[in-house]
Design a protein around this motif. Sequence first.
Motif, PDB file in Angstrom:
ATOM      1  N   ALA A   1      -5.735   0.915  -1.286  1.00  0.00           N
ATOM      2  CA  ALA A   1      -6.635  -0.039  -1.935  1.00  0.00           C
ATOM      3  C   ALA A   1      -5.839  -0.842  -2.951  1.00  0.00           C
ATOM      4  O   ALA A   1      -6.354  -1.286  -3.958  1.00  0.00           O
ATOM      5  CB  ALA A   1      -7.785   0.684  -2.604  1.00  0.00           C
ATOM      6  N   SER A   2      -4.562  -1.003  -2.671  1.00  0.00           N
ATOM      7  CA  SER A   2      -3.705  -1.612  -3.691  1.00  0.00           C
ATOM      8  C   SER A   2      -3.733  -3.137  -3.655  1.00  0.00           C
ATOM      9  O   SER A   2      -3.774  -3.784  -4.687  1.00  0.00           O
ATOM     10  CB  SER A   2      -2.286  -1.093  -3.540  1.00  0.00           C
ATOM     11  N   THR A   3      -3.741  -3.704  -2.465  1.00  0.00           N
ATOM     12  CA  THR A   3      -3.689  -5.170  -2.417  1.00  0.00           C
ATOM     13  C   THR A   3      -5.098  -5.740  -2.319  1.00  0.00           C
ATOM     14  O   THR A   3      -6.066  -5.019  -2.033  1.00  0.00           O
ATOM     15  CB  THR A   3      -2.902  -5.650  -1.185  1.00  0.00           C
ATOM     16  N   SER A   4      -5.189  -7.045  -2.540  1.00  0.00           N
ATOM     17  CA  SER A   4      -6.509  -7.668  -2.504  1.00  0.00           C
ATOM     18  C   SER A   4      -7.066  -7.644  -1.082  1.00  0.00           C
ATOM     19  O   SER A   4      -8.274  -7.518  -0.886  1.00  0.00           O
ATOM     20  CB  SER A   4      -6.449  -9.090  -3.045  1.00  0.00           C
ATOM     21  N   GLN A   5      -6.185  -7.736  -0.077  1.00  0.00           N
ATOM     22  CA  GLN A   5      -6.734  -7.704   1.291  1.00  0.00           C
ATOM     23  C   GLN A   5      -7.284  -6.320   1.640  1.00  0.00           C
ATOM     24  O   GLN A   5      -8.237  -6.209   2.383  1.00  0.00           O
ATOM     25  CB  GLN A   5      -5.692  -8.192   2.324  1.00  0.00           C
ATOM     26  N   ASP A   6      -6.693  -5.258   1.057  1.00  0.00           N
ATOM     27  CA  ASP A   6      -7.230  -3.916   1.279  1.00  0.00           C
ATOM     28  C   ASP A   6      -8.637  -3.809   0.699  1.00  0.00           C
ATOM     29  O   ASP A   6      -9.564  -3.302   1.331  1.00  0.00           O
ATOM     30  CB  ASP A   6      -6.342  -2.852   0.599  1.00  0.00           C
TER      31      ASP A   6
ATOM     32  N   TYR B   1      -6.793  -8.657   9.396  1.00  0.00           N
ATOM     33  CA  TYR B   1      -6.125  -7.737   8.458  1.00  0.00           C
ATOM     34  C   TYR B   1      -4.720  -7.419   8.955  1.00  0.00           C
ATOM     35  O   TYR B   1      -4.498  -7.134  10.123  1.00  0.00           O
ATOM     36  CB  TYR B   1      -6.959  -6.452   8.343  1.00  0.00           C
ATOM     37  N   ASP B   2      -3.801  -7.476   8.008  1.00  0.00           N
ATOM     38  CA  ASP B   2      -2.390  -7.364   8.333  1.00  0.00           C
ATOM     39  C   ASP B   2      -1.875  -5.986   7.901  1.00  0.00           C
ATOM     40  O   ASP B   2      -1.843  -5.682   6.714  1.00  0.00           O
ATOM     41  CB  ASP B   2      -1.651  -8.476   7.553  1.00  0.00           C
ATOM     42  N   VAL B   3      -1.507  -5.137   8.885  1.00  0.00           N
ATOM     43  CA  VAL B   3      -1.060  -3.776   8.562  1.00  0.00           C
ATOM     44  C   VAL B   3       0.439  -3.768   8.285  1.00  0.00           C
ATOM     45  O   VAL B   3       1.226  -4.180   9.132  1.00  0.00           O
ATOM     46  CB  VAL B   3      -1.370  -2.807   9.718  1.00  0.00           C
ATOM     47  N   LYS B   4       0.830  -3.301   7.072  1.00  0.00           N
ATOM     48  CA  LYS B   4       2.252  -3.287   6.731  1.00  0.00           C
ATOM     49  C   LYS B   4       2.754  -1.911   6.325  1.00  0.00           C
ATOM     50  O   LYS B   4       3.947  -1.739   6.123  1.00  0.00           O
ATOM     51  CB  LYS B   4       2.502  -4.274   5.571  1.00  0.00           C
ATOM     52  N   SER B   5       1.834  -0.946   6.173  1.00  0.00           N
ATOM     53  CA  SER B   5       2.263   0.380   5.716  1.00  0.00           C
ATOM     54  C   SER B   5       1.352   1.429   6.334  1.00  0.00           C
ATOM     55  O   SER B   5       0.281   1.099   6.826  1.00  0.00           O
ATOM     56  CB  SER B   5       2.154   0.462   4.189  1.00  0.00           C
ATOM     57  N   PRO B   6       1.777   2.691   6.345  1.00  0.00           N
ATOM     58  CA  PRO B   6       0.888   3.751   6.851  1.00  0.00           C
ATOM     59  C   PRO B   6      -0.443   3.771   6.112  1.00  0.00           C
ATOM     60  O   PRO B   6      -1.493   4.015   6.712  1.00  0.00           O
ATOM     61  CB  PRO B   6       1.686   5.033   6.571  1.00  0.00           C
ATOM     62  N   GLU B   7      -0.420   3.498   4.787  1.00  0.00           N
ATOM     63  CA  GLU B   7      -1.665   3.499   4.023  1.00  0.00           C
ATOM     64  C   GLU B   7      -2.581   2.379   4.520  1.00  0.00           C
ATOM     65  O   GLU B   7      -3.799   2.538   4.613  1.00  0.00           O
ATOM     66  CB  GLU B   7      -1.391   3.311   2.524  1.00  0.00           C
TER      67      GLU B   7
END
Length: 824
Positions: free
Chosen positions: A656-661, A704-710
Amino acid sequence: MRSYNTLEIKRIEDKWRKAWDEKKTFKVSMDTAKPKYYVLEMFPYPSGKIHMGHVRNYTIADVIARFKMMQGFNVLHPMGYDAFGQPAENAAIKNSTDPGQWTYRCIAQMRDELKMMGFSYDWDRELATCDADYYKWNQWIFLKMMGKGLAYKKASPVNWCSSCQTTLANEEVINGACWRCKTEVVQKDLDQWYLKITHYNDALLEDLNKLKNWPSRVVAMQENWIGKSFGVEIYFKIKKTGGRLPVFTTRPDTIFGATYVVLAPEHPLVAELVKGTPAEKAVNDFVEKTKNISMRDRISGDVKKDGAFTGQYAINPVNGEEIPIWIGDYVLMGYGTGAIMAVPTHDQRDFLFAKEHKLPLRIVIQDPANPDAKAEEMKAAYEGEGGLVNSKQFNGVGNEQAKAKISQWMEQQAMGKITVHWRLRDWLISRQRYWGTPIPIIYCQKCGAVPVPEKDLPVELPKNVKITGEGGSPLLKVAEFVNVKCPKCGEAARRETDTMATFFDSSWYFLRFCSPKNSEKIFDQKEAAYWMPVDQYIGGIEHAILHLLYSRFFTKFLHDQGLVNVSEPFDRLLTQGMVLKDGEVMSKSRGNTVDPDSVISKYGADTLRLFILFAAPPEDQLEWNDSAIDGAWKFLGRVWNLVDMKFKPVDAQPSASTSQDKELDRDRNSAIKKITEDLSGDEGFKFNTAISQLMVLTNRIEKYDVKSPEQQATFNQALKTLVILLAPFAPHVCEEMWEMMGGKESVVKVSWPAFNEAALKLDSVTMVVQINGKIRSKYDVEADAAEQKLRDLVNSDEKLKAYLEGKEIKKFIVVPNKLISIVV
RNA sequence: GGGCAAGUGGUGGAAUGGUAUACACGCAGGACUUAAAAUCCUGUGGCCGAAAGGUCGUGAGGGUUCGACUCCCUCCUUGCCCACCA
């Protein structure tokens, strides 16, 4: 990668239908620990193939049923067949088959088609009303009613359809024609069985108030049909005989304006009045003439008012006036007393009759807009309000007030009686047809009409009966059925050969569904107490009066017998709209049908289900559109591709770190919220907007752009939610996708997700600035910004200078997080 | 005649006092392809304008309100139901 195509979809749908069948996923039993939910669609007549109307009706019900299951309710969702009736006999005549064989063949085909749609029925509860262990209980109810005096036989003029060769209930006569074949209905004098639905007049009307969750138009239609009217029965006296001639009126305020009396041609006093008088021939001719006119022509709205003078006079009790007695075809024997007092100045029908036959007029209500009106000069009756004139002690009283005053006065003077009349008639259930429930009565020379003893039920319908359609009940020709011994005295007797109207069968089937296999009783009382009432009933508006009124009647009767603890069977009612093609109702006769089968074989059941719910709100008419269904297909394909290609199991907590999350999580939560509300039905079911919300969520997940396991975990969470929310609409493909994402059990066993109110909160909002009602600017500001901050923003806005400079701000209105409205 | 619904882009529809046209269909343009289908991207209420922007716009007319598809009044149209019911 698995492709999404017709073949694959067919394979998936088959796989899951089989799984549901084998695992009995939708089998349900009473469980007092769980809240129950009973969802029911009006069961079909088994004509063989299902049509789009069925698809729409049952898809609506199925989405509700599956949604409620996922919400943790113990859901009863049964299916059966309203299997008695004329089409089977017509088919038998046409194809020389047996109606029973034909019907069971149709049922088998229909069951297959229903299964193709993936509906969540508890198939172990399936029933058909033509099964002897069902219609046995029709006979049982009939006998119980008879025991209470609510089923009785009487000779009376009845509606007769010469094409169907049978009698019809009042409810089955539409504009003077048979509801089924549109043949003109004629009157015939016959000895027939009736159910005393009028015993429940008051309850049927009163309890409409309890039906808060019924469409108001259905309630209005029933109210109309029951037709309670308050008035006075006024006792006129026949001058010649001194006998009493009661007339019914809802307008006692006009009694002083009565200038003649009219009897219906069928009125029993007519013959007696004219016997041996010069008017006898003319009156009898007129009566004969009316008899030969069909009901349709008689009530066709033709304003010409035919009638004949009897030569006799009646005495008006309020003023002793002698006024002529006429007979007229505009007076109906079936309503009130079959006789009216005519007040031509204040009733348009009486006015036309008076003009036609040159009868006198007298004004008794003064039109405030035309106080000097002369009766002779009137062009039409004055039916509005006003003060009374020519009415002795009541002169000057307002006519609405006068109604009560005159009624009470007449009652005190024994000139009449305050009464209530109903439009609702008793229900004629005898049908001179084969394919129905035999009426369990035996006629004995000595004992009369004897009920068949309960232990001898069911009176089985004989098989292999020749159906010719030539009139008279086919059962008349079956000697071994007809010839029996009287249950009372043992003498030779004759069985009733009429069968019951099929609306009898459908008036209580919802109760049988509670314990359909019970062979001891009509239904298990404990089961019925648990499942009833039906929480959500769904069907066509065409049953607004007939079926729904009869079902309410039966429920009230069974309630009074202590068998069921509800007095109204259906809590919520949804009447779904028609399915149209090219602006017209889909029908075989118009040749504009779309076969559900062909749609399923091209797109699969899920796409069809989704489209039919998306195309229009459930109550509205739905225009079929061949190209729009592609949209539903493409949408399911997009969700499929997300699961197939972008879902990757991951061992991480959602990010939930970035605004897109945060945005995706907010979109997920708001979809849960909106769809839960739309499916709750509290403000009507909104399947179309629920589906659009699923599309919105899908669009967001795709972006939505996935960049990490989280972030993969965040993505997975949103996608799983999407599949769960979609499952009631497109159950087959969602089961498959759920399995692909690691689901171990059926997706209907997964709990419906809850939404997190906190996640819905926005950090920043777009606020609109209106000046004098026109939008002039927009800002992105933090949520819940203070008014002073907004004022500062407005003041420093270059764009607004032109509108604000040199002007005084009169008002500054802030609607939090929405807009600023400035008045200058 | 009485009652009940409804009237919004080219189409189905969304918004029940706060950015009208969400979401789709269709259409137009583009990408991929030898080509087509499928798929993806972009645009899409009218008018003026190169654009920024302006202006009109939810069946018609009026009203209430800072603000109306939404509430009120009058009317029109369509659909459904009832109807010589006294």
